[in-house]
Design a protein around this motif. Structure first.
Motif, short mmCIF file in Angstrom:
data_model
loop_
_atom_site.label_atom_id
_atom_site.label_comp_id
_atom_site.label_asym_id
_atom_site.label_seq_id
_atom_site.Cartn_x
_atom_site.Cartn_y
_atom_site.Cartn_z
N GLY A 61 0.76 -1.13 -0.02
CA GLY A 61 0.03 -0.17 0.04
C GLY A 61 0.90 1.31 -0.19
O GLY A 61 0.46 2.30 -0.42
N CYS A 62 2.31 1.06 0.42
CA CYS A 62 2.91 2.55 0.27
C CYS A 62 3.16 2.69 -1.07
O CYS A 62 3.37 3.86 -1.66
CB CYS A 62 4.44 2.01 1.02
SG CYS A 62 4.40 2.12 2.70
N VAL A 101 3.04 6.65 -2.06
CA VAL A 101 2.26 6.92 -2.66
C VAL A 101 0.74 6.65 -1.92
O VAL A 101 0.64 5.56 -1.41
CB VAL A 101 2.06 5.69 -3.76
CG1 VAL A 101 0.78 5.61 -4.89
CG2 VAL A 101 3.33 5.83 -4.95
N GLY A 102 0.14 7.78 -1.53
CA GLY A 102 -1.16 7.70 -0.90
C GLY A 102 -2.19 8.87 -1.22
O GLY A 102 -1.82 10.11 -1.01
N SER A 159 -3.10 2.61 3.47
CA SER A 159 -2.34 2.72 2.30
C SER A 159 -2.66 4.18 1.70
O SER A 159 -1.81 4.78 0.93
CB SER A 159 -2.59 1.83 1.37
OG SER A 159 -3.63 1.93 0.62
N GLN A 160 -3.87 4.82 2.24
CA GLN A 160 -4.33 5.88 1.45
C GLN A 160 -3.14 7.19 2.19
O GLN A 160 -3.22 8.16 1.86
CB GLN A 160 -5.67 6.40 1.71
CG GLN A 160 -6.65 5.54 1.13
CD GLN A 160 -6.63 5.50 -0.50
OE1 GLN A 160 -6.51 6.57 -0.77
NE2 GLN A 160 -6.99 4.55 -1.05
N THR A 175 -0.04 6.39 3.71
CA THR A 175 1.40 6.27 3.81
C THR A 175 2.12 6.71 2.67
O THR A 175 1.59 6.51 1.46
CB THR A 175 1.76 4.43 4.01
OG1 THR A 175 0.86 4.09 2.86
CG2 THR A 175 1.06 3.99 5.29
NA NA Z 1 0.22 4.60 0.58
#
Ligand code: NA
Ligand code: NA
Lengths: 433, 182, 301
Positions: free
Chosen positions: A335-336, A382-383, A376-377, A379
């Motif tokens: 999720g990162c 990429v969030g 993940s949104q 972190t």
């Molecule tokens: Na992320």
């Protein structure tokens, strides 16, 4: 395993280099995907990029995003946003945390209309960031509460990601939606509790406001809240009257905002043009990042890296709790770098059989995965919430990510809670009908 | 040249805004139709069945128009976000270098994408691909927005590249300036 | 060794995907691993709307899609979705045999070689209220997603309503729609009993998925690989048609077990619907010209 680790490592290095050297996020994602395709697959990169981006950007399900952003832009340019905060002040001024709770409650309500966390962050944040800053609230808390609670857009129905999961795993979308309600409310309460405790411990960082408000003041303030209540009721009402789908409801929101600002005299030709142009810019920025993310998803599908990593976990012979722990870690790491929906799309085919073998309820797992994707949104690098809030506040995504860290930890706590008490998820859907 | 390019970006931005307005309008029309049906079935027990044919599909096509045509307009306004934590710490010289590098990559990548987007348009046109809904829309028409938008984007990236080589500031202003937030 | 990425639209548990997995295994075994078809299910690699063009362009060598999606491009692709033209498996098979040459000809123009085609279970009517006659459909809001379903709804007196797949449960819950036509598979997989209570097994039509391969990619294969793929395709088609029939029974039972009222249509309802169907067949024959009439002539022989 090693044949996957090296490509994964190289891809990460390239991504970090591009992002770190100031290349725009959308362009960086496209570039990493293109390089991964060129180096690690034999596919035709260019045509695939064009066709994937086309396929990912003419979607009806995304059409609500720019409309909600526009709605935020209309309200932001009107007196309504200020009125709303003035109106809430007497109601929330006595709570520890005062108006800081607005981000949480606002996102919680908005999440019941919107299926995406980016739309939630953009609409609420456009209004709340300047209003809260003006009232002297701590910036870190403003950004953190917004980043954290905007993720509720994914969990509280409707939810784009629950639809994706439901379709990919043949789970009932209606049941998944119902299952999201309990954990959604639980998270709202957890976030509010954190804000209350924080403000109790950091009294010096809270703005001075009148110590207490009388009921007279409260009722007097209702007229300030009227228009916004009307707006929320109109949008949610249009869905429950059966005259608008959740995506349609965004247009209802824009329409009602235009009507209300016309009534208050805030709607001028200039403010209308300013608003729609600003909304166009913001939504085009988000759409471009989504396009980049879509191509990175396709590239990862061709390289097979996420699926291989997932099946590697599957081969470790873990117990139920160990498996969930490993998957949580796996999803947080993935999720990162990928957006949440991509992670679900790329790995469910591999992960679902493991889940079923381990005797885990796939309905419960859907909610588990959404909460992990919510993390993940927020972190880096990429969030999506970080991107939206950077563009709203001008603060770097790493600053925003740091502000959101407590909320990330609360989300981990929520995963723990639903693991120990699965009834939080399953009670409502099992007692449906 | 500067004025002409800026005009080009603004036209793209305005077209994008018109598409956004188009999404709003077509969805609102459908909701209005549903509302009439709702009232009609409450009064007469029968819905009339008003529909805007293919409104969802067409809204999707307009979304592509709104997203792609305004790309360079958003770039000029500095709306496209980048991680500026590290580059902020560099001096003016360093920032100029990272700008040159970013615009170079941007030009190459969006140019590459634009090339294949035009190829996609051409192929859809040659095969006569149609949309699947109630109204059969030739797919190449909405696809032009992808090709045109990415082409304009690569022009603006090149514009930015040249500007930063000449040490001129490409970005109009920080997007957040109007928010009253630093 | 060749690795072929194959995008498919439906999830792993779907009987179409299960059938295609066996097809891929067959090819792998028959070619001693020389040709390895890797399935990417549920649109995870290429989304459903882009699959046909991705195969055409050779971005992926092979793929599966829902055939009548293409009916706007050429009416021939929509023949399996004309209501009440072929309503049982035997008729559907005859219709497929009659239409296959022309469908192959049309797809060949797009460099697509047809490998096999497998039907969905016959389409049934899901309604909130019981439907016993055509009169009961009057004014009922019925989901329409293309020109054919819109026409059918209008001809049967219902009100066509556009609802996108993800919005279906909510649309039923809020009264935006009261009826839809889809297969027992789709109904059971989406747990239709959560939002509708009646299933009328009208068997309106039997639509198909089709598996195509890029002609150039196929031509590049060795002769032994070609015959392996042909043999596996033939077996997949036979197996798929059988699986579809088993699926029909199993999924209707699931609907029943979950408390849905499953019924066969009354003669009155069926006659009314069939009248709409023959009108649509006539329209289709006009629209599709010589090709269509040729197929219908062969089919009616
Ligand atoms: Na992320
Ligand atoms: Na939501």
């Amino acid at each position: 395993m090693s044949d996957i680790l090296l490509p994964a490592f190289i891809i990460l290095i390239v991504l970090f280099t591009l992002l770190g050297s100031g290349v725009w996020v959308g362009i960086s994602l496209l570039a990493v995907a293109a390089i991964a395709m060129e180096v690690f697959t034999t596919s035709q990169t260019g045509p695939l990029m064009a066709s994937t981006i086309w396929g990912a950007s003419n979607l009806w399900s995304l059409a609500a995003l720019p409309l909600f952003i526009w709605m935020g832009d209309i309200l932001f340019r009107s007196r309504l946003s200020d009125d709303m905060f003035e109106g809430l002040q007497p109601w929330m001024g006595n709570l520890p945390g005062k108006l800081l709770h607005i981000n949480i409650i606002g996102c919680g309500i908005f999440a019941a209309v919107s299926g995406s966390s980016a739309a939630t962050a953009a609409t609420i944040g456009k209004i709340s960031i300047p209003e809260l800053k003006r009232r002297g609230y701590d910036e870190k808390m403003i950004l953190g509460t917004l980043a954290g609670s905007a993720t509720l857009g994914l969990l509280i129905p409707p939810s784009i990601i629950l639809i994706v999961y439901g379709v990919a795993t043949e789970q009932s979308i209606a049941r998944l939606f119902v299952a999201g309600v309990g954990p959604g409310i639980m998270l709202v309460v957890m976030f509010m509790a954190y804000v209350a405790i924080w403000s109790f411990l950091n009294k010096h960082k809270m703005p001075e406001t009148a110590e207490s408000f009388s009921w007279k003041q409260r009722f007097h303030s209702i007229k300030n809240l009227g228009p916004v209540v009307l707006l929320i009721a109109g949008v949610i009402g249009s869905i429950y009257m059966g005259i608008a789908s959740p995506t349609d409801a965004a247009a209802v929101g824009v329409f009602l905002s235009l009507c209300l600002t016309k009534l208050t005299g805030d709607l001028t030709k200039e403010s209308f043009i300013d608003g729609i142009l600003s909304a166009t810019r913001t939504s085009c920025m988000i759409a471009f990042i989504l396009a980049g993310a879509a191509f990175l998803t396709t590239a990862m599908g061709f390289t097979g890296i996420p699926a291989s990593l997932a099946s590697w976990i599957g081969q470790m012979g873990l117990s139920q709790y160990q498996l969930l722990g490993a998957l949580t870690l796996f999803f947080i790491v993935m999720g990162c770098f990928l957006d949440g929906i991509s992670v679900v799309v790329l790995t469910t085919a591999v992960i679902l059989p493991m889940i079923e073998t381990a005797g885990i309820d796939p309905l419960w797992f859907g909610i588990f995965i959404v909460i992990v994707v919510e993390m993940s949104q927020i972190t880096p690098p990429v969030g999506f919430n970080l991107f939206v809030i950077q563009s709203l506040s001008g603060r770097n995504i790493l600053v925003v990510a740091k502000a959101a860290l407590p909320f990330f930890l609360i989300l981990i706590g929520a995963v723990g809670a639903i693991t120990v008490f699965p009834e939080i998820v399953t009670w409502l859907p099992n007692n449906m009908n | 040249m500067r004025a002409m390019l800026d005009k080009l970006y603004v036209i793209g931005g305005v077209l994008g805004a018109l598409f956004l307005f188009g999404i709003f309008l077509i969805v609102l029309l459908q909701v209005g139709a549903n509302l009439i049906d709702f009232i009609s079935s409450a009064l007469t027990g029968h819905a009339i069945g008003l529909t805007i044919p293919s409104y969802a599909e067409i809204a999707g096509f307009m979304l592509a128009g709104a997203s792609f045509l305004s790309l360079p307009y958003a770039l000029r306004h500095g709306t496209h976000i980048r991680v500026n934590l590290f580059i902020q710490r560099l001096g003016a010289k360093g920032q100029q270098l990272t700008d040159i590098w970013s615009f170079l990559i941007g030009t190459a990548l969006t140019g590459w994408l634009a090339y294949y987007a035009w190829e996609l348009v051409l192929e859809s046109y040659e095969y006569g691909d149609l949309s699947t809904g109630l109204i059969a829309v030739p797919i190449w028409i909405p696809q032009v927005s992808l090709a045109l938008g990415t082409t304009l984007m690569s022009v603006s990236m090149l514009d930015g590249f040249v500007s930063s080589l000449m040490q001129k500031d490409f970005f109009i202003k920080a997007e957040n300036a109007d928010l009253g937030v630093e | 060794k060749d690795v072929w990425n194959m995008p498919t639209p439906y999830p792993d548990g779907n009987f179409h995907t299960v059938n295609i997995k066996t097809f891929a295994d067959d090819v792998r075994t028959a070619t001693n691993g020389e040709l390895d078809i890797k399935i990417h299910s549920a649109g995870s690699l290429v989304k459903h709307p882009e699959i046909k063009n991705a195969v055409r362009k050779g971005l992926v060598p092979i793929g599966e899609f829902f055939l009548s999606r293409l009916s706007n491009e050429n009416p021939v692709f929509g023949i399996d979705s004309i209501p009440f033209l072929a309503t049982n498996y035997a008729d559907a098979e005859r219709l497929w045999n009659a239409s296959r040459p022309l469908i192959e000809k049309q797809l060949q123009k797009q460099r697509l070689k047809v490998l096999f085609s497998v039907p969905w279970p016959p389409q049934g009517l899901y309604t909130k209220n019981e439907v016993k006659s055509l009169e009961d459909l009057k004014g009922v809001k019925m989901r329409a997603y293309n020109a054919l379903t819109e026409r059918l709804a209008r001809l049967s007196g219902a009100v066509p309503t556009q609802v996108e797949v993800p919005d279906i449960p909510q649309a039923f819950a809020t009264g935006q729609v009261d009826a839809m036509i889809t297969s027992p598979s789709t109904g059971a997989n989406s747990k239709a009993w959560d939002f509708v209570s009646n299933f009328v097994d009208v068997q309106a039509w039997i639509p198909k998925n089709i598996v195509v391969v890029n002609q150039k990619a196929y031509d590049k294969l060795s002769d032994s690989a070609k015959s392996a793929i042909d043999a596996a395709a033939k077996a997949a088609q036979t197996r798929g048609w059988e699986a579809s029939q088993a699926e029909t029974a199993a999924k209707i039972k699931i609907l029943q077990d979950n408390g849905m009222k499953v019924s066969t249509p009354t003669a009155e309802l069926l006659n009314g619907l069939k009248k709409a169907g023959s009108e649509m067949t006539a329209d289709w024959a006009k629209e599709s010209g010589a090709d269509g009439q040729e197929i219908l002539a062969t089919y009616n022989k």
